[in-house]
Design an enzyme around this catalytic site. Structure first.
Site, mmCIF file in Angstrom:
data_model
loop_
_atom_site.group_PDB
_atom_site.id
_atom_site.type_symbol
_atom_site.label_atom_id
_atom_site.label_comp_id
_atom_site.label_asym_id
_atom_site.label_seq_id
_atom_site.Cartn_x
_atom_site.Cartn_y
_atom_site.Cartn_z
ATOM 1 N N THR A 165 0.894 -1.155 0.000
ATOM 2 C CA THR A 165 0.000 0.000 0.000
ATOM 3 C C THR A 165 0.929 1.200 0.000
ATOM 4 O O THR A 165 2.087 1.067 0.365
ATOM 5 C CB THR A 165 -0.870 0.020 1.279
ATOM 6 O OG1 THR A 165 -1.628 -1.183 1.358
ATOM 7 C CG2 THR A 165 -1.829 1.194 1.298
ATOM 8 N N ARG A 194 -13.274 -7.369 -3.288
ATOM 9 C CA ARG A 194 -12.678 -7.362 -1.951
ATOM 10 C C ARG A 194 -12.215 -5.951 -1.605
ATOM 11 O O ARG A 194 -11.560 -5.282 -2.378
ATOM 12 C CB ARG A 194 -11.497 -8.329 -1.915
ATOM 13 C CG ARG A 194 -10.757 -8.396 -0.567
ATOM 14 C CD ARG A 194 -9.473 -7.631 -0.585
ATOM 15 N NE ARG A 194 -8.620 -7.905 0.590
ATOM 16 C CZ ARG A 194 -7.470 -7.289 0.841
ATOM 17 N NH1 ARG A 194 -7.023 -6.371 -0.004
ATOM 18 N NH2 ARG A 194 -6.764 -7.578 1.913
ATOM 19 N N VAL A 195 -12.585 -5.495 -0.432
ATOM 20 C CA VAL A 195 -12.152 -4.203 0.082
ATOM 21 C C VAL A 195 -11.520 -4.431 1.444
ATOM 22 O O VAL A 195 -12.085 -5.128 2.280
ATOM 23 C CB VAL A 195 -13.334 -3.220 0.222
ATOM 24 C CG1 VAL A 195 -12.845 -1.873 0.760
ATOM 25 C CG2 VAL A 195 -14.038 -3.036 -1.114
ATOM 26 N N ASP A 224 -8.448 -2.421 4.316
ATOM 27 C CA ASP A 224 -8.357 -1.283 5.220
ATOM 28 C C ASP A 224 -8.131 0.064 4.549
ATOM 29 O O ASP A 224 -8.556 1.101 5.066
ATOM 30 C CB ASP A 224 -7.215 -1.508 6.212
ATOM 31 C CG ASP A 224 -5.847 -1.487 5.524
ATOM 32 O OD1 ASP A 224 -5.073 -0.548 5.769
ATOM 33 O OD2 ASP A 224 -5.554 -2.410 4.748
ATOM 34 N N THR A 246 -0.199 -0.035 6.480
ATOM 35 C CA THR A 246 0.093 -0.915 5.351
ATOM 36 C C THR A 246 0.246 -2.329 5.882
ATOM 37 O O THR A 246 0.672 -2.532 7.015
ATOM 38 C CB THR A 246 1.372 -0.478 4.614
ATOM 39 O OG1 THR A 246 1.676 -1.434 3.571
ATOM 40 C CG2 THR A 246 2.578 -0.386 5.541
ATOM 41 N N GLY A 247 -0.124 -3.318 5.071
ATOM 42 C CA GLY A 247 0.006 -4.699 5.529
ATOM 43 C C GLY A 247 -1.241 -5.507 5.241
ATOM 44 O O GLY A 247 -2.004 -5.203 4.313
ATOM 45 N N HIS A 248 -1.474 -6.527 6.051
ATOM 46 C CA HIS A 248 -2.625 -7.408 5.864
ATOM 47 C C HIS A 248 -3.894 -6.663 6.241
ATOM 48 O O HIS A 248 -4.163 -6.400 7.418
ATOM 49 C CB HIS A 248 -2.476 -8.680 6.696
ATOM 50 C CG HIS A 248 -3.585 -9.656 6.466
ATOM 51 N ND1 HIS A 248 -4.446 -10.045 7.458
ATOM 52 C CD2 HIS A 248 -3.986 -10.305 5.339
ATOM 53 C CE1 HIS A 248 -5.324 -10.897 6.965
ATOM 54 N NE2 HIS A 248 -5.061 -11.067 5.677
ATOM 55 N N GLY A 249 -4.673 -6.312 5.229
ATOM 56 C CA GLY A 249 -5.795 -5.416 5.434
ATOM 57 C C GLY A 249 -6.823 -5.898 6.423
ATOM 58 O O GLY A 249 -7.341 -5.121 7.241
#
Length: 315
Positions: free
Chosen positions: A172, A200-201, A203, A223-226
């Protein structure tokens, strides 16, 4: 004086695995530096040249730089869905009044962060999605193009790796800033998870999860695993910790650690408080970041600032 606003900006280009190729590392770092420099130039304009929140202008400009750079997973370099499409998300937030704008699942807008700002400033809504957002973009005079313009060879390679279960991607981009008047702002943009299902949505476009900004405290971008970030509303949680007395660095370290312990998630966060102090942390091997303020000049790195590998580019 911790109560005095000191203009500053921090940007990130996502987190994940540290590239083995040194030339690739250099290109990522240079890209983040270019974005931070663009934001800093706006923050340091004279009063006669600016009106309103220069922090808001700075984070939009910085994120646009990253969206235009195909190395990053946003805008032109966006990751692909499982069926090879581009679906981009973005959000922006103004700490003066807590106004925010966001878009999700857009495929034809070159700079989703600018579209998100138009949503914030020209509608009564916070988020528009998919074809509705793209129709609004056309009505607002924002250029649209075919989604093929966003599909890069790198994105295709990442999709192939993801479909073979040999690659992961949590990239991100984002920026946070404070201006000379003490206004803060944050912005985040992404192409999302490589190989995701359509629709898919996560964070990035969600206020409180992917970003937050409040003049009373500061601004943050995740940023990272939403899905993990969403479960903890990570960006707002970090600012709560600053309100509770943690430094920006302590707050980023605490929430990133909590994400690992509580929901087994990997990710990172950048944060700036209302006086210009910064925090950067990730639980992954790499977070591409750059910062700019008057005292330190331009700094950047590919890991947590407490690690080796940071460089200073005083100007």
């Amino acid at each position: 004086d911790p109560c005095m606003a000191v203009p500053a900006i921090v940007v990130h280009g996502g987190c994940g695995l540290l590239p083995h190729d040194l030339s690739i590392r250099e290109r990522y770092q240079r890209g983040a530096e270019k974005a931070a420099r663009a934001g800093w130039e706006i923050l340091t304009r004279s009063a006669a040249e600016s009106s309103g929140s220069t922090a808001l202008e700075a984070v939009e400009a910085a994120v646009r730089i990253l969206e235009d750079d195909p190395k990053f997973n946003a805008g032109r370099g966006s990751s692909l869905t499982k069926d090879g499409r581009v679906e981009m998300d973005a959000a922006i937030m103004d700490g003066r009044n807590l106004k925010a704008g966001a878009v999700s699942s857009v495929s034809t807008v070159a700079n989703p962060v600018t579209l998100a700002r138009r949503v914030m400033e020209q509608t009564d809504y916070v988020m528009l999605v998919a074809s509705g957002a793209e129709r609004f973009a056309a009505d607002a005079g924002i250029p649209v193009t075919s989604q093929e313009e966003f599909i890069t060879d790198m994105a295709r390679s990442k999709l192939d790796a993801a479909l073979r279960n040999t690659g992961t991607d949590h990239d991100t981009v984002g920026a946070v800033a404070v201006d000379k008047d003490g206004n803060v702002a944050g912005a985040t943009s992404t192409g999302g998870l490589t190989g995701k299902l359509r629709g898919r949505v996560a964070d990035s476009p969600l206020v409180g999860s992917g970003l937050y900004a409040d003049n009373a405290v500061g601004a943050s971008s995740a940023t990272g695993h939403g899905e993990s970030i969403m479960k903890l509303t990570l960006s707002r949680l970090a600012l709560w910790l600053v309100e509770d007395g943690r430094s920006p660095q302590e707050a980023t370290e605490e929430v990133v650690g909590l994400m690992g312990r509580r929901v087994d998630g990997l990710g990172g966060l950048i944060l700036i408080d209302k006086s210009g102090r910064m925090g950067i942390n990730t639980s992954t091997e790499c977070i591409t970041w750059a910062s700019f303020n008057q005292s330190d000049g331009l700094r950047s790195g590919l890991q947590n600032p407490i690690h080796s590998g940071e460089r200073s580019c005083m100007m």
